[in-house]
Design a protein around this motif. Structure first.
Motif, PDB file in Angstrom:
ATOM      1  N   ILE A  42       0.876  -1.165   0.000  1.00 54.91           N
ATOM      2  CA  ILE A  42       0.000   0.000   0.000  1.00 54.91           C
ATOM      3  C   ILE A  42       0.916   1.218   0.000  1.00 54.91           C
ATOM      4  N   GLY A  43       0.903   1.955  -1.112  1.00 55.73           N
ATOM      5  CA  GLY A  43       1.763   3.134  -1.244  1.00 55.73           C
ATOM      6  C   GLY A  43       1.004   4.376  -0.820  1.00 55.73           C
ATOM      7  N   LEU A  44       1.597   5.167   0.042  1.00 59.08           N
ATOM      8  CA  LEU A  44       0.941   6.371   0.553  1.00 59.08           C
ATOM      9  C   LEU A  44       1.325   7.565  -0.309  1.00 59.08           C
ATOM     10  N   GLU A  45       0.316   8.157  -0.912  1.00 57.60           N
ATOM     11  CA  GLU A  45       0.522   9.250  -1.859  1.00 57.60           C
ATOM     12  C   GLU A  45       0.195  10.567  -1.169  1.00 57.60           C
ATOM     13  N   ARG A  46       1.122  11.496  -1.222  1.00 57.89           N
ATOM     14  CA  ARG A  46       0.856  12.803  -0.600  1.00 57.89           C
ATOM     15  C   ARG A  46       0.154  13.715  -1.609  1.00 57.89           C
ATOM     16  N   PRO A  47      -0.561  14.747  -1.104  1.00 59.55           N
ATOM     17  CA  PRO A  47      -1.294  15.635  -2.015  1.00 59.55           C
ATOM     18  C   PRO A  47      -0.363  16.237  -3.064  1.00 59.55           C
ATOM     19  N   GLY A  48      -0.836  16.279  -4.298  1.00 60.45           N
ATOM     20  CA  GLY A  48      -0.071  16.924  -5.363  1.00 60.45           C
ATOM     21  C   GLY A  48       1.034  16.061  -5.947  1.00 60.45           C
TER      22      GLY A  48
END
Length: 200
Positions: free
Chosen positions: A129-135
């Motif tokens: 599960i890859g955590l994507e930050r805003p933008g």
């Protein structure tokens, strides 16, 4: 089959960013629990953590004790040496055949996946599960197809906290309140860790 997320790391010290990452993965990844597993020696970091494993484990346990879906495990610390995710998943699958496992990783580490030890076998045994930050642009495009299929992305709020920042603040005599859970803050002060003093 229970779905378990694995949060690996040095947790030197554990902070609210780690807990928020776990909560994000729990919600968006449809997990039943998240297990925090402090590393003995991380394979892709330059230096082994200088903080004793017992302290890092104790802080991790304190950080997660209020959330019934979070657990802290000492299996990599007990095993000692370099902590390879492949070995950890093999051990977890043997001990918990009723569970399926996914590694929770920051978006900055997605591109490192091809370098992970025995990654082909690991990807066949566990998801990510890859955590994507805003933008941020999704990082999965550059991965080989067999890895793209193993990575599920979850969107995480922007939070600019790192263990390095916390250690630097403590060395400078600054407060770390609200950056780490209160019991972790107390533990660090009580043991005078990271150059902290007890009077804060």
């Amino acid at each position: 089959m229970r779905k378990i997320g694995i949060m690996g790391g040095t947790f030197d010290p554990i902070h609210i960013g780690h807990l928020l990452a776990a909560e994000t993965a729990l919600e968006q990844g449809g997990l039943d629990e998240v297990w925090f597993i402090p590393t003995a020696d991380p394979p892709l970091k330059d230096a082994a953590p200088s903080t004793p494993a017992e302290d890092r484990l104790a802080m991790t346990r304190l950080a997660v004790e209020g959330e019934y879906r979070f657990r802290a495990l000492d299996l990599e610390i007990r095993r000692g040496g370099t902590s390879y995710s492949y070995d950890t998943v093999k051990q977890l699958q043997a001990q918990h055949p009723d569970c399926s496992f996914s590694y929770i990783i920051g978006s900055d580490r997605i591109n490192d996946l091809p370098k992970w030890h025995r990654i082909g076998e690991l990807a066949a045994m566990a998801g990510f599960i890859g955590l994507e930050r805003p933008g941020e642009k999704p990082m999965t495009d550059s991965l080989p197809p067999y890895l793209q299929a193993s990575v599920q992305m979850a969107r995480m709020p922007q939070i600019g906290i790192s263990s390095t920042l916390i250690r630097e603040r403590l060395l400078a005599g600054k407060s770390i309140r609200y950056l780490v859970p209160d019991p972790v803050c107390d533990y660090i002060r009580r043991h005078g860790m990271y150059g902290s003093t007890t009077h804060h």
